[in-house]
Design a protein around this motif. Structure first.
Motif, short mmCIF file in Angstrom:
data_model
loop_
_atom_site.label_atom_id
_atom_site.label_comp_id
_atom_site.label_asym_id
_atom_site.label_seq_id
_atom_site.Cartn_x
_atom_site.Cartn_y
_atom_site.Cartn_z
N ALA A 191 0.83 -1.21 0.00
CA ALA A 191 0.00 0.00 0.00
C ALA A 191 0.87 1.26 0.00
O ALA A 191 0.62 2.20 -0.75
CB ALA A 191 -0.93 0.00 1.22
N VAL A 192 1.91 1.25 0.83
CA VAL A 192 2.78 2.43 0.92
C VAL A 192 3.48 2.68 -0.41
O VAL A 192 3.56 3.81 -0.91
CB VAL A 192 3.80 2.26 2.08
N GLU A 193 3.93 1.60 -1.05
CA GLU A 193 4.62 1.74 -2.33
C GLU A 193 3.66 2.22 -3.42
O GLU A 193 4.00 3.05 -4.27
CB GLU A 193 5.25 0.39 -2.71
N GLU A 215 0.96 4.03 -2.94
CA GLU A 215 0.68 5.44 -2.70
C GLU A 215 1.85 6.30 -3.20
O GLU A 215 1.63 7.29 -3.91
CB GLU A 215 0.46 5.69 -1.19
N ARG A 216 3.07 5.88 -2.86
CA ARG A 216 4.25 6.66 -3.27
C ARG A 216 4.32 6.76 -4.79
O ARG A 216 4.52 7.83 -5.36
CB ARG A 216 5.52 6.00 -2.71
N THR A 217 4.11 5.63 -5.46
CA THR A 217 4.20 5.62 -6.92
C THR A 217 3.12 6.51 -7.53
O THR A 217 3.39 7.33 -8.41
CB THR A 217 4.04 4.17 -7.45
N ALA A 218 1.89 6.36 -7.03
CA ALA A 218 0.79 7.13 -7.62
C ALA A 218 0.98 8.63 -7.38
O ALA A 218 0.77 9.44 -8.29
CB ALA A 218 -0.53 6.66 -7.02
N LEU A 219 1.41 9.00 -6.18
CA LEU A 219 1.52 10.43 -5.87
C LEU A 219 2.67 11.08 -6.65
O LEU A 219 2.74 12.31 -6.73
CB LEU A 219 1.71 10.66 -4.37
N ASN A 220 3.53 10.27 -7.24
CA ASN A 220 4.61 10.82 -8.05
C ASN A 220 4.37 10.63 -9.54
O ASN A 220 5.26 10.86 -10.35
CB ASN A 220 5.95 10.16 -7.66
N ASP A 221 3.19 10.19 -9.89
CA ASP A 221 2.91 9.91 -11.29
C ASP A 221 1.98 10.98 -11.85
O ASP A 221 0.95 11.31 -11.25
CB ASP A 221 2.24 8.53 -11.39
N PHE A 264 -0.22 10.99 -14.13
CA PHE A 264 -1.63 10.61 -14.33
C PHE A 264 -2.47 10.98 -13.10
O PHE A 264 -3.54 11.57 -13.20
CB PHE A 264 -1.72 9.10 -14.59
N PHE A 265 -1.95 10.64 -11.93
CA PHE A 265 -2.69 10.87 -10.68
C PHE A 265 -2.57 12.33 -10.24
O PHE A 265 -3.52 12.90 -9.72
CB PHE A 265 -2.20 9.92 -9.58
N VAL A 266 -1.38 12.91 -10.46
CA VAL A 266 -1.15 14.29 -10.04
C VAL A 266 -2.10 15.21 -10.81
O VAL A 266 -2.80 16.04 -10.22
CB VAL A 266 0.33 14.69 -10.29
N ARG A 267 -2.19 15.03 -12.14
CA ARG A 267 -3.01 15.92 -12.97
C ARG A 267 -4.48 15.82 -12.58
O ARG A 267 -5.20 16.79 -12.60
CB ARG A 267 -2.81 15.57 -14.45
N ARG A 268 -4.89 14.63 -12.23
CA ARG A 268 -6.31 14.44 -11.87
C ARG A 268 -6.58 14.66 -10.39
O ARG A 268 -7.68 14.44 -9.92
CB ARG A 268 -6.75 13.03 -12.28
N LYS A 269 -5.56 15.06 -9.68
CA LYS A 269 -5.68 15.31 -8.22
C LYS A 269 -6.26 14.10 -7.49
O LYS A 269 -7.25 14.19 -6.76
CB LYS A 269 -6.52 16.56 -7.95
N LEU A 270 -5.67 12.96 -7.75
CA LEU A 270 -6.14 11.72 -7.11
C LEU A 270 -5.23 11.41 -5.92
O LEU A 270 -4.02 11.21 -6.10
CB LEU A 270 -6.12 10.57 -8.11
N TYR A 271 -5.81 11.38 -4.75
CA TYR A 271 -5.08 11.13 -3.50
C TYR A 271 -5.73 9.94 -2.79
O TYR A 271 -6.88 9.60 -3.06
CB TYR A 271 -5.16 12.35 -2.59
N PRO A 272 -5.03 9.36 -1.79
CA PRO A 272 -5.67 8.28 -1.03
C PRO A 272 -6.90 8.81 -0.30
O PRO A 272 -6.89 9.93 0.21
CB PRO A 272 -4.61 7.87 0.00
N ASN A 273 -7.96 8.02 -0.30
CA ASN A 273 -9.14 8.41 0.47
C ASN A 273 -9.25 7.52 1.72
O ASN A 273 -8.38 6.69 1.98
CB ASN A 273 -10.40 8.33 -0.42
N VAL A 274 -10.34 7.69 2.45
CA VAL A 274 -10.51 7.01 3.74
C VAL A 274 -10.39 5.49 3.63
O VAL A 274 -9.99 4.81 4.57
CB VAL A 274 -11.88 7.41 4.35
N ASP A 275 -10.72 4.97 2.45
CA ASP A 275 -10.76 3.52 2.30
C ASP A 275 -9.40 2.90 2.02
O ASP A 275 -9.26 1.68 2.03
CB ASP A 275 -11.71 3.14 1.16
N PHE A 276 -8.39 3.72 1.72
CA PHE A 276 -7.12 3.15 1.27
C PHE A 276 -6.44 2.36 2.40
O PHE A 276 -5.95 1.25 2.18
CB PHE A 276 -6.20 4.24 0.73
#
Ligand code: CMC
Length: 429
Positions: free
Chosen positions: A341-343, A345-351, A353-365
């Motif tokens: 999960a940590v990896e 999150e780290r990968t997505a927050l530096n990518d 695709f996710f940065v442009r769409r402002k996609l962050y972990p939510n309560v369910d992650f």
């Protein structure tokens, strides 16, 4: 939060007729019904707004929960979620949501005693649960349980009676974990465990799950309380809106909450916490994270536990849960899925695709990792979300039923089907 700076007027010119209209702007909104004044002729119904999925529609005025998705802010009745998660108990938050103020010591003591005293359910509910297939998904069972509660408390149909309402709202908070626990025990082929009136709400939940001999570590009880607090309300989300819409028909609150349970069951809503665990298990190891992220970017999968309709920033609840994970893992040992999960999150927050769409972990992650550490199986995760959300549902139901502007919820449509045509006899089709 609405500010006076957002108030003023809106001037609109209808280019079909050349007519200009002026509409008041209040709290950053215009009344959709004002647009009905915009007509091309006297028999025209008037202009409507088209808003599938309610992307830009305010459905009520609410004083319960404040959410600022751009800045990652969440407050219940004005109190920051961080302070409530650090200092309060779940039932204190439940009282706050329903009554609008934090309880006094005496109020909290009698409310806690009252709720715990209401935790047992009528034996007919246990009998009904016993009739489900052993592998029945517990959310389906909880959904059914609320239909049954509505038949057991027909007086709850009197939605104008204050005592009947409060009875139903308190019963909802008290009995939802008991029904969930019975569903869980049924899945395991075990008899139910009766709640113990001298124990606290969350301790009772764990004992009803794992047996009366189970002695939960106080740190695990506190982690459960925090999770429940974080889930307690989230303004007009899918299930809460469902409770309000269904409740607007003036059906009893148990039935309205049953509809909310159904909405929560969906994988894009509360079902996401279960889906996260399934996803982490499928990924299997940290090394497979980049390949999975590529799949998400190629639209072959969703990154479950990421993204939110309102948060375009880190979900403040996810930050608190991540911290609670550390506390729980101190007691239980680290869940190996945490590393994935940590990896992820780290990968997505530096990518990009996710940065442009402002996609962050939510309560369910991260919540599922805690539930798993508590020994709760993944198909019970959404039930835990429902237990947490129950005070929010009932507080929002109460606000809705007391709202003078409230009428039955009934959206309009743009009809795009066939024009009038004559019935064709079956032999001629
Ligand atoms: N993984 C990959 N792409 C995503 C995700 C995701 N989890 N979430 C959104 N996107 C993309 C989406 O494809 C779209 O891209 P494009 O503009 O290129 O088409 C863009 O981000 C905007 O997303 P959206 O679908 O328009 O956003 P929405 O507000 O309609 O959906 C959501 C919100 C929560 C349903 C969605 O983010 C999602 O499906 N997340 C995964 C499920 C999940 O974690 N749900 C729990 C939500 S929080 C707790 C709760 O409410 O229960």
């Amino acid at each position: 939060m609405a500010t006076e700076a957002q108030d003023g007027t809106l001037t609109v010119t209808d280019n079909r007729t050349g007519t200009t209209y002026e509409f008041p702007i209040t709290d950053g909104t215009i009344r959709a019904t004002e647009l009905r004044n915009i007509k091309v002729s006297d028999d025209d119904f008037g202009l409507m707004t088209y808003d599938p999925a309610f992307m830009n529609t305010v459905s009520c005025r609410s004083a319960i929960t404040y959410l600022d998705g751009d800045n990652g802010v969440l407050r219940y009745r004005g109190y920051p979620i961080e302070q409530l998660a650090a200092k309060s108990t779940f039932l204190e938050v439940a009282w706050l949501l329903i009554h609008g103020e934090l309880p006094t010591t005496a109020e909290l003591a009698s409310f806690t005693e009252d709720i715990v005293g209401r935790m047992p359910v009528d034996p007919s509910i246990a009998a009904s649960i016993g009739a489900f297939h052993q592998d029945a998904h517990p959310m389906g069972v909880v959904e059914a349980g609320f239909g049954q509660l509505s038949t057991l408390y027909p007086e709850a149909k009197d939605v104008d009676s204050d005592p009947e309402r409060m009875d139903a709202l308190y019963n909802t908070i008290a009995k939802i974990p008991t029904i969930g626990a019975l569903a869980f025990r049924h899945n395991q082929g075990l008899d139910g465990v009766a709640p113990d009136p001298v124990l606290g709400y969350s301790t009772n939940i764990l004992k009803m799950f794992f047996g009366s001999d189970y002695e939960p570590d106080p740190r695990l009880v506190r982690a459960l309380e925090i999770l429940l607090i974080l889930h307690a309300d989230h303004e007009q989300n899918c299930s809460t809106s469902t409770v309000r819409v269904v409740g607007s028909s003036r059906v009893d609150p148990y039935s309205a909450v049953g509809a909310g349970v159904a909405a929560l069951y969906g994988p894009l809503h509360g079902g996401a916490n279960e889906a996260v665990l399934v996803m982490l298990r499928e990924i299997g190891s940290k090394d497979n994270v980049p390949a999975f992220v590529e799949k998400v970017k190629n639209r072959e999968a969703l990154l479950m536990g990421f993204g939110h309709r309102v948060y375009k920033n880190y979900d403040p609840r996810a930050t608190i849960i991540k911290k609670a994970c550390d506390d729980v893992f101190e007691v239980t040992g680290v869940n190996p899925l945490l590393e994935i999960a940590v990896e992820l999150e780290r990968t997505a927050l530096n990518d990009e695709f996710f940065v442009r769409r402002k996609l962050y972990p939510n309560v369910d992650f991260y919540s599922g990792l805690i539930y798993e550490a508590l020994g709760i199986p993944s198909d019970m995760f959404t039930v835990m979300f429902a237990v947490g959300r129950a005070p929010g549902w009932v507080a929002q139901w109460l606000e809705m039923i007391n709202d003078n502007e409230q009428k039955i919820s009934r959206p309009r449509q743009v009809y795009v089907g066939a024009d009038e045509r004559d019935y064709v006899e079956i032999e001629s089709r």
